[in-house]
Design a protein around this motif. Structure first.
Motif, PDB file in Angstrom:
ATOM      1  N   GLN A  33      11.115   4.500  33.462  1.00 47.51           N
ATOM      2  CA  GLN A  33       9.806   4.385  34.112  1.00 47.51           C
ATOM      3  C   GLN A  33       9.424   2.929  34.388  1.00 47.51           C
ATOM      4  N   ALA A  34      10.028   2.000  33.679  1.00 50.25           N
ATOM      5  CA  ALA A  34       9.687   0.585  33.832  1.00 50.25           C
ATOM      6  C   ALA A  34       9.970   0.084  35.242  1.00 50.25           C
ATOM      7  N   VAL A  35      10.968   0.635  35.898  1.00 51.01           N
ATOM      8  CA  VAL A  35      11.318   0.197  37.257  1.00 51.01           C
ATOM      9  C   VAL A  35      10.139   0.404  38.199  1.00 51.01           C
ATOM     10  N   CYS A  36       9.471   1.526  38.077  1.00 58.62           N
ATOM     11  CA  CYS A  36       8.315   1.817  38.945  1.00 58.62           C
ATOM     12  C   CYS A  36       7.194   0.811  38.704  1.00 58.62           C
ATOM     13  N   VAL A  37       6.957   0.479  37.452  1.00 59.82           N
ATOM     14  CA  VAL A  37       5.878  -0.458  37.099  1.00 59.82           C
ATOM     15  C   VAL A  37       6.170  -1.861  37.643  1.00 59.82           C
ATOM     16  N   ALA A  38       7.407  -2.300  37.513  1.00 61.15           N
ATOM     17  CA  ALA A  38       7.774  -3.666  37.899  1.00 61.15           C
ATOM     18  C   ALA A  38       8.208  -3.797  39.363  1.00 61.15           C
ATOM     19  N   GLN A  39       8.278  -2.705  40.092  1.00 58.74           N
ATOM     20  CA  GLN A  39       8.820  -2.706  41.454  1.00 58.74           C
ATOM     21  C   GLN A  39       8.226  -3.804  42.324  1.00 58.74           C
ATOM     22  N   ASN A  40       9.108  -4.647  42.866  1.00 56.58           N
ATOM     23  CA  ASN A  40       8.759  -5.724  43.805  1.00 56.58           C
ATOM     24  C   ASN A  40       7.784  -6.753  43.239  1.00 56.58           C
ATOM     25  N   ALA A  41       7.772  -6.931  41.941  1.00 52.50           N
ATOM     26  CA  ALA A  41       6.892  -7.938  41.329  1.00 52.50           C
ATOM     27  C   ALA A  41       7.369  -9.341  41.687  1.00 52.50           C
ATOM     28  N   ASP A  42       6.416 -10.239  41.808  1.00 56.78           N
ATOM     29  CA  ASP A  42       6.766 -11.646  42.002  1.00 56.78           C
ATOM     30  C   ASP A  42       7.382 -12.202  40.727  1.00 56.78           C
ATOM     31  N   VAL A  43       6.837 -11.775  39.595  1.00 58.17           N
ATOM     32  CA  VAL A  43       7.322 -12.227  38.292  1.00 58.17           C
ATOM     33  C   VAL A  43       7.381 -11.051  37.326  1.00 58.17           C
ATOM     34  N   LEU A  44       8.460 -10.994  36.569  1.00 60.29           N
ATOM     35  CA  LEU A  44       8.581 -10.074  35.455  1.00 60.29           C
ATOM     36  C   LEU A  44       8.714 -10.923  34.197  1.00 60.29           C
ATOM     37  N   ALA A  45       7.735 -10.832  33.312  1.00 54.11           N
ATOM     38  CA  ALA A  45       7.811 -11.489  32.003  1.00 54.11           C
ATOM     39  C   ALA A  45       8.204 -10.396  31.018  1.00 54.11           C
ATOM     40  N   HIS A  46       9.331 -10.565  30.364  1.00 58.33           N
ATOM     41  CA  HIS A  46       9.868  -9.494  29.530  1.00 58.33           C
ATOM     42  C   HIS A  46      10.377 -10.075  28.219  1.00 58.33           C
ATOM     43  N   GLU A  47       9.982  -9.427  27.122  1.00 60.98           N
ATOM     44  CA  GLU A  47      10.549  -9.830  25.833  1.00 60.98           C
ATOM     45  C   GLU A  47      12.033  -9.524  25.850  1.00 60.98           C
ATOM     46  N   ALA A  48      12.787 -10.392  25.221  1.00 59.64           N
ATOM     47  CA  ALA A  48      14.236 -10.214  25.128  1.00 59.64           C
ATOM     48  C   ALA A  48      14.657 -10.741  23.763  1.00 59.64           C
ATOM     49  N   THR A  49      14.290  -9.992  22.754  1.00 62.48           N
ATOM     50  CA  THR A  49      14.485 -10.436  21.378  1.00 62.48           C
ATOM     51  C   THR A  49      15.952 -10.579  21.017  1.00 62.48           C
ATOM     52  N   PHE A  50      16.793  -9.759  21.608  1.00 66.41           N
ATOM     53  CA  PHE A  50      18.197  -9.729  21.209  1.00 66.41           C
ATOM     54  C   PHE A  50      19.134 -10.074  22.350  1.00 66.41           C
ATOM     55  N   THR A  51      20.334 -10.476  21.976  1.00 68.24           N
ATOM     56  CA  THR A  51      21.378 -10.764  22.936  1.00 68.24           C
ATOM     57  C   THR A  51      22.152  -9.483  23.241  1.00 68.24           C
ATOM     58  N   ALA A  52      22.912  -9.490  24.325  1.00 67.27           N
ATOM     59  CA  ALA A  52      23.793  -8.356  24.601  1.00 67.27           C
ATOM     60  C   ALA A  52      24.759  -8.242  23.428  1.00 67.27           C
TER      61      ALA A  52
END
Length: 121
Positions: A33-52
């Motif tokens: 569902q996150a894709v719909c919320v962020a669709q075409n955003a100028d900026v996405l600020a996202h937590e990324a606590t962990f590495t791949a």
């Protein structure tokens, strides 16, 4: 006005400016569902606590990896990804750059940011 003057309100406005869309995701697992919320955003600020490679830990504690955030940015067609809420395990600059590069392999416009950083959007 009482003295007969007419004031044109347009004289006090700046030219129209396109609005900005900013999507902010914190302490969250990857969800379709996150894709719909962020669709075409100028900026996405996202937590990324962990590495791949930390996917199992991230799932267990409800956090995303840098790869999760970068994949969302790519799928949602955002302009810029700012990675936040990086684990305290990654305090060295070289470690933070490693996370940034990891995200950039998926979404080139990725940047690890710190508290109080300021950006024009």
């Amino acid at each position: 006005m009482d003295d007969g003057r007419t004031i044109d309100g347009k004289a006090f406005l700046s030219p129209p400016k396109k609005g900005r869309k900013v999507a902010i995701f914190g302490d969250t697992q990857a969800r379709p569902q996150a894709v719909c919320v962020a669709q075409n955003a100028d900026v996405l600020a996202h937590e990324a606590t962990f590495t791949a490679g930390d996917e199992e830990t991230a799932e267990r504690v409800f956090h995303s990896t840098v790869a999760d955030a970068a994949k969302l940015a790519l799928q949602a067609n955002v302009q810029q990804l700012y990675l936040t809420h990086i684990s305290a395990r990654y305090t060295e600059e070289e470690q933070r750059l490693m996370l940034e590069r990891q995200a950039q392999t998926i979404f080139p416009a990725s940047k690890v940011v710190g508290d109080f950083d300021v950006f024009d959007i």
